[in-house]
Design a protein around this motif. Sequence first.
Motif, mmCIF file in Angstrom:
data_model
loop_
_atom_site.group_PDB
_atom_site.id
_atom_site.type_symbol
_atom_site.label_atom_id
_atom_site.label_comp_id
_atom_site.label_asym_id
_atom_site.label_seq_id
_atom_site.Cartn_x
_atom_site.Cartn_y
_atom_site.Cartn_z
ATOM 1 N N THR A 91 -16.890 -25.693 17.012
ATOM 2 C CA THR A 91 -16.079 -26.927 16.941
ATOM 3 C C THR A 91 -14.764 -26.776 17.871
ATOM 4 O O THR A 91 -14.018 -27.270 18.393
ATOM 5 C CB THR A 91 -15.688 -27.405 15.759
ATOM 6 O OG1 THR A 91 -15.267 -26.413 14.877
ATOM 7 C CG2 THR A 91 -17.091 -28.074 15.050
ATOM 8 N N GLY A 92 -14.466 -25.317 18.044
ATOM 9 C CA GLY A 92 -13.412 -24.886 18.677
ATOM 10 C C GLY A 92 -13.348 -25.281 20.254
ATOM 11 O O GLY A 92 -12.267 -25.868 20.719
ATOM 12 N N TYR A 146 -11.943 -28.927 20.526
ATOM 13 C CA TYR A 146 -10.571 -28.950 20.618
ATOM 14 C C TYR A 146 -10.075 -28.526 22.087
ATOM 15 O O TYR A 146 -9.175 -29.079 22.747
ATOM 16 C CB TYR A 146 -9.805 -28.333 19.523
ATOM 17 C CG TYR A 146 -9.921 -28.750 18.281
ATOM 18 C CD1 TYR A 146 -9.270 -30.156 17.929
ATOM 19 C CD2 TYR A 146 -10.995 -28.447 17.504
ATOM 20 C CE1 TYR A 146 -9.688 -30.798 16.847
ATOM 21 C CE2 TYR A 146 -11.102 -29.287 16.277
ATOM 22 C CZ TYR A 146 -10.518 -30.177 15.810
ATOM 23 O OH TYR A 146 -10.828 -31.005 14.462
ATOM 24 N N ARG A 147 -10.839 -27.486 22.599
ATOM 25 C CA ARG A 147 -10.492 -27.098 23.836
ATOM 26 C C ARG A 147 -10.818 -28.039 24.994
ATOM 27 O O ARG A 147 -10.124 -27.938 25.788
ATOM 28 C CB ARG A 147 -11.337 -25.684 24.322
ATOM 29 C CG ARG A 147 -10.789 -24.401 23.156
ATOM 30 C CD ARG A 147 -11.643 -23.320 23.466
ATOM 31 N NE ARG A 147 -11.135 -22.100 22.636
ATOM 32 C CZ ARG A 147 -10.184 -21.407 23.261
ATOM 33 N NH1 ARG A 147 -9.629 -21.577 24.328
ATOM 34 N NH2 ARG A 147 -9.556 -20.459 22.250
ATOM 35 N N VAL A 179 -3.977 -25.292 23.121
ATOM 36 C CA VAL A 179 -5.146 -26.086 22.351
ATOM 37 C C VAL A 179 -4.728 -26.387 20.802
ATOM 38 O O VAL A 179 -4.707 -27.228 20.261
ATOM 39 C CB VAL A 179 -6.207 -25.210 22.486
ATOM 40 C CG1 VAL A 179 -6.148 -23.773 21.923
ATOM 41 C CG2 VAL A 179 -7.393 -26.016 21.624
ATOM 42 N N SER A 180 -3.671 -25.179 20.267
ATOM 43 C CA SER A 180 -3.324 -25.397 18.891
ATOM 44 C C SER A 180 -2.343 -26.549 18.591
ATOM 45 O O SER A 180 -2.469 -27.352 17.598
ATOM 46 C CB SER A 180 -2.256 -24.250 18.540
ATOM 47 O OG SER A 180 -3.319 -22.955 18.410
ATOM 48 N N ALA A 225 -4.922 -29.352 18.515
ATOM 49 C CA ALA A 225 -5.622 -29.448 17.238
ATOM 50 C C ALA A 225 -4.995 -29.688 16.030
ATOM 51 O O ALA A 225 -5.458 -30.237 14.901
ATOM 52 C CB ALA A 225 -6.309 -27.943 17.245
ATOM 53 N N ARG A 238 -7.679 -34.786 15.618
ATOM 54 C CA ARG A 238 -8.700 -34.485 14.633
ATOM 55 C C ARG A 238 -9.386 -35.651 14.083
ATOM 56 O O ARG A 238 -10.607 -35.636 14.033
ATOM 57 C CB ARG A 238 -7.839 -33.924 13.468
ATOM 58 C CG ARG A 238 -7.032 -32.610 13.655
ATOM 59 C CD ARG A 238 -6.860 -31.692 12.483
ATOM 60 N NE ARG A 238 -7.994 -30.953 12.407
ATOM 61 C CZ ARG A 238 -8.438 -29.854 12.879
ATOM 62 N NH1 ARG A 238 -7.628 -29.487 13.689
ATOM 63 N NH2 ARG A 238 -9.353 -29.019 12.595
ATOM 64 N N GLY A 276 -15.829 -23.349 12.606
ATOM 65 C CA GLY A 276 -14.315 -23.686 13.002
ATOM 66 C C GLY A 276 -13.401 -23.320 11.986
ATOM 67 O O GLY A 276 -13.504 -22.395 11.490
ATOM 68 N N ARG A 277 -12.554 -24.168 11.708
ATOM 69 C CA ARG A 277 -11.366 -23.885 10.810
ATOM 70 C C ARG A 277 -11.527 -24.909 9.477
ATOM 71 O O ARG A 277 -10.813 -24.582 8.491
ATOM 72 C CB ARG A 277 -10.026 -24.266 11.288
ATOM 73 C CG ARG A 277 -9.811 -23.420 12.630
ATOM 74 C CD ARG A 277 -9.944 -21.986 12.491
ATOM 75 N NE ARG A 277 -9.319 -21.240 13.621
ATOM 76 C CZ ARG A 277 -9.839 -21.123 14.873
ATOM 77 N NH1 ARG A 277 -10.959 -21.534 14.985
ATOM 78 N NH2 ARG A 277 -9.270 -20.508 15.915
ATOM 79 N N ASP A 278 -12.039 -26.107 9.632
ATOM 80 C CA ASP A 278 -12.017 -27.017 8.463
ATOM 81 C C ASP A 278 -13.655 -27.461 8.274
ATOM 82 O O ASP A 278 -13.494 -28.681 7.858
ATOM 83 C CB ASP A 278 -11.051 -28.183 9.006
ATOM 84 C CG ASP A 278 -11.630 -28.908 10.167
ATOM 85 O OD1 ASP A 278 -12.398 -28.244 11.008
ATOM 86 O OD2 ASP A 278 -11.288 -30.008 10.331
ATOM 87 N N ILE A 279 -14.308 -26.678 8.618
ATOM 88 C CA ILE A 279 -16.060 -27.435 8.551
ATOM 89 C C ILE A 279 -16.214 -27.475 6.943
ATOM 90 O O ILE A 279 -16.647 -28.611 6.574
ATOM 91 C CB ILE A 279 -16.863 -26.562 9.457
ATOM 92 C CG1 ILE A 279 -16.357 -26.359 10.646
ATOM 93 C CG2 ILE A 279 -18.178 -27.190 9.559
ATOM 94 C CD1 ILE A 279 -15.958 -27.624 11.411
ATOM 95 N N ARG A 313 -1.712 -17.157 16.609
ATOM 96 C CA ARG A 313 -2.787 -18.113 16.559
ATOM 97 C C ARG A 313 -3.048 -18.757 15.076
ATOM 98 O O ARG A 313 -3.140 -19.866 14.762
ATOM 99 C CB ARG A 313 -4.085 -17.960 17.150
ATOM 100 C CG ARG A 313 -5.235 -18.667 17.146
ATOM 101 C CD ARG A 313 -4.927 -20.177 17.486
ATOM 102 N NE ARG A 313 -4.594 -19.874 18.883
ATOM 103 C CZ ARG A 313 -5.136 -20.374 19.998
ATOM 104 N NH1 ARG A 313 -6.531 -20.557 19.946
ATOM 105 N NH2 ARG A 313 -4.825 -20.163 21.323
ATOM 106 N N ASP A 338 -2.583 -22.428 13.107
ATOM 107 C CA ASP A 338 -3.914 -23.013 12.647
ATOM 108 C C ASP A 338 -3.726 -23.213 10.994
ATOM 109 O O ASP A 338 -4.142 -24.162 10.344
ATOM 110 C CB ASP A 338 -4.948 -22.247 12.804
ATOM 111 C CG ASP A 338 -5.122 -22.380 14.502
ATOM 112 O OD1 ASP A 338 -4.840 -23.478 15.201
ATOM 113 O OD2 ASP A 338 -6.031 -21.347 15.020
ATOM 114 N N ARG A 357 -0.154 -25.927 9.834
ATOM 115 C CA ARG A 357 -0.092 -27.265 10.275
ATOM 116 C C ARG A 357 -0.546 -28.157 8.944
ATOM 117 O O ARG A 357 -1.456 -27.988 8.195
ATOM 118 C CB ARG A 357 -1.287 -27.559 11.387
ATOM 119 C CG ARG A 357 -2.399 -27.390 11.042
ATOM 120 C CD ARG A 357 -3.511 -27.680 11.984
ATOM 121 N NE ARG A 357 -4.962 -27.480 11.651
ATOM 122 C CZ ARG A 357 -5.967 -26.813 12.391
ATOM 123 N NH1 ARG A 357 -5.641 -26.556 13.555
ATOM 124 N NH2 ARG A 357 -7.091 -26.922 11.835
#
Length: 225
Positions: free
Chosen positions: A37-38, A41-42, A103-104, A107, A113, A139-142, A179, A183, A186
């Motif tokens: 999923t990164g 966002y990219r 990208v951050s 994101a 989102r 990802g980060r929030d999956i 990074r 992330d 936020r």
Amino acid sequence: MTKRPFLVIAVDGGAASGKSSTSRELARRFNLLHVDTGAHYRAVALACHRAGIDPHDLEGLRDFLRRLRLGARVDGHESLVCLDDGEPPRLEDLRSEAVNAIVSGFAAEPLVRQSVKAYQRGQVELARSRGFSGIIMDGRDIGTVILPDADLKIFLTADEATRQKRRELEGASETVSDRDRKDSSRATAPLKPASDAVIIDNSSLSLDEVVDRVAGLFPDNLRPS
Ligand code: DC
């Protein structure tokens, strides 16, 4: 007719925590569809960059996102995000310094989102319809937001020196701590483990050891053969 078992795995973690390599290898071994999923966002950041959209110009961003159509191309065990022209962006464009730098910011924007959420959730149906034995999404929030009902949630960590070394081998100049700070701090869907995630520190584990450890956690009734 009994339904075929279908395994849904969420893998989250910080920059260079080994999420994508681990997920890709699990996908290959167990016939799962891998979704990075990164890359979504990219791809959005790249499309905005090309169109001259600033993440802080919310009206312009909203309008642009409303018209942006994300597609998917399945290539082996990978689901590749496609932009309006129907083609997946080149990897060197997705991972360019220009995209790394912005990208951050994209994101962290709730509009962004929100616009990728349905696309990401839709990947589960895509995996089923293509006959995969399950899906592994990283990802980060999956585990916290996108697939809160996943059958297995993994949160990968590694010490900072190990992750920094991995990032430098990839040629990225940003530090992993910078990074992760962006992330994690936020307001929307920050990087954090789900309460039911299994946390694996892979600082001193090989890729095969991490993959074996995750495979050992598959629920018996859903284990792909
Ligand atoms: O994993 P990556 O470096 O390709 O991720 C790119 C950016 O997207 C990074 O700033 C984290 C963010 N991201 C996110 O906020 N949520 C995800 N599910 C995946 C990535």
